[in-house]
Write an enzyme that holds these catalytic residues in place. Structure first.
Site, PDB file in Angstrom:
ATOM      1  N   TRP A  30       0.866  -1.223  -0.018  1.00 27.24           N
ATOM      2  CA  TRP A  30      -0.017   0.006   0.036  1.00 27.24           C
ATOM      3  C   TRP A  30       1.146   1.081  -0.009  1.00 27.24           C
ATOM      4  O   TRP A  30       1.838   1.308   0.587  1.00 27.24           O
ATOM      5  CB  TRP A  30      -1.020  -0.051   1.454  1.00 27.24           C
ATOM      6  CG  TRP A  30      -1.846   1.148   1.164  1.00 27.24           C
ATOM      7  CD1 TRP A  30      -1.540   2.326   1.854  1.00 27.24           C
ATOM      8  CD2 TRP A  30      -3.181   1.315   0.499  1.00 27.24           C
ATOM      9  NE1 TRP A  30      -2.749   3.057   1.721  1.00 27.24           N
ATOM     10  CE2 TRP A  30      -3.542   2.533   0.818  1.00 27.24           C
ATOM     11  CE3 TRP A  30      -3.704   0.527  -0.326  1.00 27.24           C
ATOM     12  CZ2 TRP A  30      -4.665   3.246   0.037  1.00 27.24           C
ATOM     13  CZ3 TRP A  30      -4.534   0.961  -0.946  1.00 27.24           C
ATOM     14  CH2 TRP A  30      -5.339   2.368  -0.623  1.00 27.24           C
ATOM     15  N   ASN A 205       0.490  11.281   3.879  1.00 25.29           N
ATOM     16  CA  ASN A 205       1.599  10.403   4.296  1.00 25.29           C
ATOM     17  C   ASN A 205       1.348   8.911   3.345  1.00 25.29           C
ATOM     18  O   ASN A 205       0.206   8.549   3.289  1.00 25.29           O
ATOM     19  CB  ASN A 205       1.668  10.157   5.594  1.00 25.29           C
ATOM     20  CG  ASN A 205       2.735   9.008   5.841  1.00 25.29           C
ATOM     21  OD1 ASN A 205       2.572   7.818   5.729  1.00 25.29           O
ATOM     22  ND2 ASN A 205       3.806   9.491   6.454  1.00 25.29           N
ATOM     23  N   SER A 207       1.434   6.286   4.014  1.00 29.33           N
ATOM     24  CA  SER A 207       0.341   5.165   4.781  1.00 29.33           C
ATOM     25  C   SER A 207      -1.077   5.315   4.883  1.00 29.33           C
ATOM     26  O   SER A 207      -1.836   4.359   5.354  1.00 29.33           O
ATOM     27  CB  SER A 207       1.041   4.920   5.976  1.00 29.33           C
ATOM     28  OG  SER A 207       0.925   5.933   6.913  1.00 29.33           O
ATOM     29  N   LYS A 208      -1.520   6.546   4.457  1.00 32.21           N
ATOM     30  CA  LYS A 208      -2.705   6.995   4.651  1.00 32.21           C
ATOM     31  C   LYS A 208      -3.698   6.387   3.500  1.00 32.21           C
ATOM     32  O   LYS A 208      -3.429   5.889   2.552  1.00 32.21           O
ATOM     33  CB  LYS A 208      -2.772   8.470   4.615  1.00 32.21           C
ATOM     34  CG  LYS A 208      -2.102   9.172   5.900  1.00 32.21           C
ATOM     35  CD  LYS A 208      -2.703   8.725   7.148  1.00 32.21           C
ATOM     36  CE  LYS A 208      -2.044   9.576   8.261  1.00 32.21           C
ATOM     37  NZ  LYS A 208      -0.651   9.558   8.675  1.00 32.21           N
ATOM     38  N   ASN A 209      -4.963   6.574   4.091  1.00 32.14           N
ATOM     39  CA  ASN A 209      -6.107   5.919   3.099  1.00 32.14           C
ATOM     40  C   ASN A 209      -6.174   6.668   1.789  1.00 32.14           C
ATOM     41  O   ASN A 209      -6.414   6.056   0.694  1.00 32.14           O
ATOM     42  CB  ASN A 209      -7.441   5.934   3.741  1.00 32.14           C
ATOM     43  CG  ASN A 209      -7.644   5.276   4.940  1.00 32.14           C
ATOM     44  OD1 ASN A 209      -6.599   4.685   5.564  1.00 32.14           O
ATOM     45  ND2 ASN A 209      -8.921   4.882   5.124  1.00 32.14           N
TER      46      ASN A 209
END
Length: 461
Positions: A30, A205, A207-209
């Site tokens: 992701w 970021n 890592s965000k959705n």
């Protein structure tokens, strides 16, 4: 998501049994990077226009328009990261040195670092142990004559009680900033996160959705003047706009918190898939949580009918009484369950092992970190359990799953995770016995000791 075919009976993997989650069931990368995303980045590289200062740059203002439309706000300003988004939002709202800003004691450190970058004082409040968010009652109890703003975190993607908090803020003349860093796409009473207060702040970021290819941030507001101030503050206090030549005249003290066009183009491409990805995530996560919620030993994430959840992070709490244990064994039980789940292949891990006020940066009495407290004539908070009982309890008895569920094809993996939870619950008696014998140190004490050792190693006294 249907129940997987994985076995839930038999010996726990941590004691030599077969692992529930097949080793071939891997966590997918992701964010998903498609050919369209690569083409978006290549488009910027070919244009040679990489920054706001490049004449004719189109990606950054286009992202701002598109995210404003997504959040139902009139304006959006793109910035360099989520913490910058919070800092600029507070600065544009008029926060000055010595002012108090109410923040939750359970959040990522950037939530409280933002006011401190303005030499304002973060005032920490406890959270609701069910939602993990601050409440209107906690906000009102913390207000003093020095209070100027409230930063409301939609932790893990669940919107806080914004109508009630906004009502308290209006009563006392306070600005409200939404920290929606984990809440992209979440809705509260049919309104999007980021459009529920004076101003909203998002992180992009990786890592965000909703991700970028690195770091980024977005600030949303209906207030045109506020948006203009934020745009000025992100670029040294200058007033240049998208179609205005840069004069290099700084009107106020600002920052260099500009985004870049490559990251804006990448996020724009991701945004085209965002609604479909969010729907798939809901379809994958909901059946998983429904199965876990049937197990009395676990409190699974949930939300009321008046709001949705972005499901950025999934935090679970253990229930000692369901395991036949007294409340004092909550921490050891969480450790035992966490170990059992990890052995079965579930990436269960602690998240935020220190309440914010227990972070060292809020307790030092020298250097830049100490100036907010000096200006206010107060001392930093101690961050003890008595001051924030709900936060400490949540930290002690909860664990989280991160990233594994973000990919739109995570449904089969989550079905295996549900099998593992069910298997662990079947072995609750053995895990309860283990919990009563485990050597145990509260996570905040471990984290404090580890942090002190880390600092001493890097900067010996």
């Amino acid at each position: 998501m249907t129940k997987s075919s994985g076995a839930t009976a038999g010996k726990l993997a941590m004691f030599g049994g077969s692992r529930t989650v097949p080793r071939t069931a891997r966590i997918a990368k992701w964010p998903v990077v498609t050919e369209e995303d690569e083409q978006a980045v290549s488009r910027v590289l070919a244009s040679g226009r990489f920054t706001l200062a490049a004449h004719g740059e189109e990606e950054i203002p286009a992202l701002e328009r598109e995210w404003a439309a997504e959040t139902g706000t009139r304006h959006c300003v793109a910035v360099s990261n989520g913490t910058a988004a919070l800092t600029l939002a507070l600065a544009a709202a008029g926060i000055e040195p010595g002012d108090e800003v109410i923040v939750p004691a359970l959040s990522f450190v950037g939530t409280a670092a933002a006011p401190m970058h303005l030499l304002a004082v973060p005032v920490f409040v406890d959270v609701d142990p069910d939602t993990f968010n601050m409440t209107a009652a906690a906000v009102e109890a913390a207000i003093t004559p020095r209070t100027r703003a409230v930063v409301v975190v939609h932790l893990h993607g669940l919107p806080a009680d914004m109508d009630e908090i906004n009502a308290v803020a209006r009563k006392h003349g306070l600005a409200v900033v939404e920290d929606a860093a984990q809440a992209h796409g979440a809705r509260y009473r049919d309104r999007p996160a980021g459009g529920l207060a004076t101003v909203g702040a998002f992180s992009l970021n990786v890592s965000k959705n909703l991700a970028t290819c690195g770091e980024g941030g977005l600030v949303t507001t209906d207030d045109e003047g506020l948006a203009r101030r934020i745009a000025s503050l992100r670029q040294f206090g200058e007033l240049a706009g998208a179609d205005t030549p840069r004069t290099y005249i700084a009107h106020v003290l600002g920052w260099n918190n500009k985004p870049n066009a490559i990251q804006a183009a990448f996020t724009r491409s991701q945004l085209r898939r965002f609604p479909a990805d969010s729907l798939r995530r809901e379809q994958n996560v909901r059946p998983f949580l429904d199965r876990v919620a049937q197990l009395p030993g676990f409190l699974a994430p949930h939300h009321g009918t008046d709001r949705t959840h972005a499901w950025h992070i999934l935090r679970f709490r253990v229930v000692p009484s369901a395991f036949g244990l007294e409340d004092r064994y909550a921490g050891p039980l969480r450790v035992a369950v966490q170990r059992a789940l990890r052995a079965e292949g579930v990436p269960a891990a602690p998240y935020q092992t220190l309440p914010l006020p227990a972070q060292h940066m809020f307790r030092v009495d020298s250097g830049f970190d100490a100036w907010p407290w000096k200006l206010a004539g107060t001392r930093p908070p101690t961050g003890g359990p008595d001051a924030f009982p709900a936060v400490f309890r949540v930290i002690e008895d909860s664990f989280a799953i991160q990233k594994a569920h973000l990919h739109p094809d995570a449904g089969p993996l989550l079905a295996h995770y549900a099998d593992a939870f069910e298997k662990v619950w079947q072995h609750r008696d053995g895990l309860a016995r283990l919990a009563t014998t485990l050597p145990y140190t509260p996570p905040w004490e471990e984290a404090s000791a580890a942090g002190a050792a880390e600092w001493e190693s890097a900067f010996p006294s």
